[in-house]
Design a protein around this motif. Structure first.
Motif, short mmCIF file in Angstrom:
data_model
loop_
_atom_site.label_atom_id
_atom_site.label_comp_id
_atom_site.label_asym_id
_atom_site.label_seq_id
_atom_site.Cartn_x
_atom_site.Cartn_y
_atom_site.Cartn_z
N MET A 145 0.86 -1.20 0.00
CA MET A 145 0.00 0.00 0.00
C MET A 145 0.89 1.24 0.00
O MET A 145 1.77 1.36 0.84
N THR A 146 0.65 2.14 -0.92
CA THR A 146 1.47 3.34 -1.06
C THR A 146 1.01 4.40 -0.10
O THR A 146 -0.10 4.35 0.46
N ASN A 147 1.87 5.40 0.06
CA ASN A 147 1.51 6.51 0.95
C ASN A 147 0.36 7.32 0.40
O ASN A 147 -0.43 7.90 1.15
N ASP A 148 0.27 7.40 -0.95
CA ASP A 148 -0.80 8.20 -1.53
C ASP A 148 -2.16 7.60 -1.23
O ASP A 148 -3.15 8.32 -1.04
N SER A 149 -2.22 6.26 -1.18
CA SER A 149 -3.50 5.63 -0.92
C SER A 149 -3.93 5.77 0.53
O SER A 149 -5.09 5.57 0.86
N MET A 150 -2.97 6.09 1.41
CA MET A 150 -3.30 6.25 2.82
C MET A 150 -3.71 7.67 3.15
O MET A 150 -4.20 7.94 4.24
N GLN A 151 -3.49 8.61 2.24
CA GLN A 151 -3.86 9.99 2.51
C GLN A 151 -5.37 10.17 2.36
O GLN A 151 -5.98 9.57 1.48
N PRO A 152 -6.03 10.95 3.22
CA PRO A 152 -7.47 11.17 3.10
C PRO A 152 -7.78 11.95 1.84
O PRO A 152 -7.06 12.87 1.47
N SER A 153 -8.82 11.54 1.18
CA SER A 153 -9.24 12.19 -0.06
C SER A 153 -10.37 13.16 0.23
O SER A 153 -11.27 12.85 1.00
N PHE A 154 -10.32 14.32 -0.39
CA PHE A 154 -11.33 15.34 -0.23
C PHE A 154 -12.00 15.53 -1.58
O PHE A 154 -11.34 15.84 -2.57
N GLY A 155 -13.28 15.33 -1.59
CA GLY A 155 -14.02 15.45 -2.84
C GLY A 155 -14.20 16.88 -3.25
O GLY A 155 -13.92 17.82 -2.48
N PRO A 156 -14.70 17.10 -4.46
CA PRO A 156 -14.89 18.46 -4.94
C PRO A 156 -15.94 19.21 -4.16
O PRO A 156 -15.91 20.42 -4.08
N ASN A 157 -16.88 18.47 -3.52
CA ASN A 157 -17.93 19.16 -2.75
C ASN A 157 -17.35 19.84 -1.52
O ASN A 157 -17.90 20.81 -1.01
N LEU A 158 -16.22 19.30 -1.02
CA LEU A 158 -15.59 19.92 0.16
C LEU A 158 -14.61 21.00 -0.25
O LEU A 158 -14.42 21.97 0.46
N GLN A 159 -13.98 20.87 -1.41
CA GLN A 159 -12.99 21.84 -1.83
C GLN A 159 -13.63 23.08 -2.43
O GLN A 159 -13.15 24.19 -2.22
N ASN A 160 -14.71 22.90 -3.18
CA ASN A 160 -15.30 24.02 -3.90
C ASN A 160 -15.75 25.16 -2.99
O ASN A 160 -15.54 26.32 -3.33
N PRO A 161 -16.42 24.90 -1.85
CA PRO A 161 -16.79 26.04 -0.97
C PRO A 161 -15.59 26.84 -0.51
O PRO A 161 -15.66 28.07 -0.44
N VAL A 162 -14.48 26.16 -0.17
CA VAL A 162 -13.29 26.88 0.29
C VAL A 162 -12.70 27.72 -0.84
O VAL A 162 -12.34 28.89 -0.66
N VAL A 163 -12.61 27.12 -2.03
CA VAL A 163 -12.07 27.85 -3.18
C VAL A 163 -12.95 29.03 -3.54
O VAL A 163 -12.47 30.14 -3.82
N HIS A 164 -14.26 28.81 -3.50
CA HIS A 164 -15.18 29.90 -3.83
C HIS A 164 -15.07 31.04 -2.82
O HIS A 164 -15.10 32.21 -3.20
N GLU A 165 -14.91 30.70 -1.53
CA GLU A 165 -14.79 31.74 -0.51
C GLU A 165 -13.49 32.52 -0.68
O GLU A 165 -13.47 33.76 -0.55
N LEU A 166 -12.39 31.82 -0.99
CA LEU A 166 -11.13 32.52 -1.21
C LEU A 166 -11.20 33.41 -2.44
O LEU A 166 -10.65 34.53 -2.44
N ASN A 167 -11.85 32.95 -3.48
CA ASN A 167 -12.00 33.77 -4.68
C ASN A 167 -12.81 35.02 -4.40
O ASN A 167 -12.51 36.11 -4.90
N HIS A 168 -13.86 34.87 -3.59
CA HIS A 168 -14.67 36.03 -3.22
C HIS A 168 -13.87 37.01 -2.38
O HIS A 168 -13.95 38.23 -2.57
N MET A 169 -13.09 36.49 -1.41
CA MET A 169 -12.26 37.35 -0.58
C MET A 169 -11.16 38.02 -1.42
O MET A 169 -10.76 39.15 -1.13
N ARG A 170 -10.68 37.34 -2.44
CA ARG A 170 -9.64 37.91 -3.29
C ARG A 170 -10.14 39.16 -3.99
O ARG A 170 -9.39 40.13 -4.18
N LYS A 171 -11.41 39.16 -4.39
CA LYS A 171 -11.97 40.32 -5.07
C LYS A 171 -12.04 41.54 -4.16
O LYS A 171 -12.02 42.69 -4.63
N GLU A 172 -12.15 41.30 -2.87
CA GLU A 172 -12.29 42.39 -1.89
C GLU A 172 -11.04 42.54 -1.05
O GLU A 172 -11.11 42.99 0.10
N TRP A 173 -9.88 42.22 -1.60
CA TRP A 173 -8.66 42.25 -0.81
C TRP A 173 -8.33 43.65 -0.33
O TRP A 173 -7.76 43.83 0.76
N TRP A 174 -8.70 44.65 -1.10
CA TRP A 174 -8.38 46.02 -0.73
C TRP A 174 -9.15 46.46 0.51
O TRP A 174 -8.68 47.31 1.27
#
Length: 208
Positions: free
Chosen positions: A1-30
């Motif tokens: 068993m490789t190390n990559d298979s032991m790492q927890p996987s995060f689906g797109p449903n968990l990543q997308n809210p974080v990415v969307h929030e960072l993108n929104h904050m990026r627009k208002e960085w000033w």
């Protein structure tokens, strides 16, 4: 068993809210940058004039108590038919009277608050010292050093009160200094966050 298979996987449903929030904050960085700069300037001014900041904190605390007391009494009369009516009225009166006493004698109130702060430093420092010596967790020496410095600061403040009231401003500036440091560090955190958001790459089309 490789190390990559032991790492927890995060689906797109968990990543997308974080990415969307960072993108929104990026627009208002000033906005974050402006808030940070204002806090930094306020912190510098508070550190430069800690005595006036300390008096301002005490007067502001007294005003808050007066407002809280009046609103507590009014809300008690609005909800008149309940068991805690007299208790709420009593609490509101205590808040209001305490607020007027603080604003009427800000120097004495500042001295009491500074003594309370010194007592907190001594107790917190002693607790950290005992915790470090008993548990001796990794890097416990830094925790011990932190406790010693905190306790010594409290004792220094207590010792400085021997000159009161002949020299009332000898140590009462400590609250203003702490407020200034808090504003300065908090503002610098917002500035760093704003600059980090500004450097984020442009969002991909499927992430907007």
């Amino acid at each position: 068993m490789t190390n990559d298979s032991m790492q927890p996987s995060f689906g797109p449903n968990l990543q997308n809210p974080v990415v969307h929030e960072l993108n929104h904050m990026r627009k208002e960085w000033w906005c974050f940058l402006i808030v940070g700069i204002l806090l930094v300037l306020s912190g510098i001014a508070s550190i430069a004039y800690p005595w006036f900041t300390s008096i301002g904190v005490v007067v502001f605390l007294g005003a808050l108590l007066i407002i809280s007391g009046i609103t507590t009494v009014i809300s008690a009369f609005w909800a008149r038919h309940w068991n805690a009516f007299f208790l709420q009225v009593l609490v509101g009166i205590v808040y209001t009277v305490t607020g007027f006493v603080i604003t009427d004698a800000p120097l004495t109130s500042l001295a009491l608050l500074t003594l309370m702060l010194a007592g907190f430093f001594v107790i917190a420092g002693a607790f950290r010292i005992v915790t470090a010596l008993v548990l001796q967790f990794p890097q416990w020496g830094w925790h011990l050093f932190n406790g010693l410095v905190t306790a010594m600061l409290g004792l220094i403040i207590f010792r400085s009160f021997r000159n009161l009231p002949e020299e009332p401003s000898g140590v009462l500036w400590i609250i203003g200094l702490l407020v200034g440091l808090e504003l300065l560090l908090n503002g610098w955190t917002w500035v760093v966050l704003a600059l980090a958001l500004r450097k984020l790459p442009d969002p991909e089309p499927n992430q907007t």
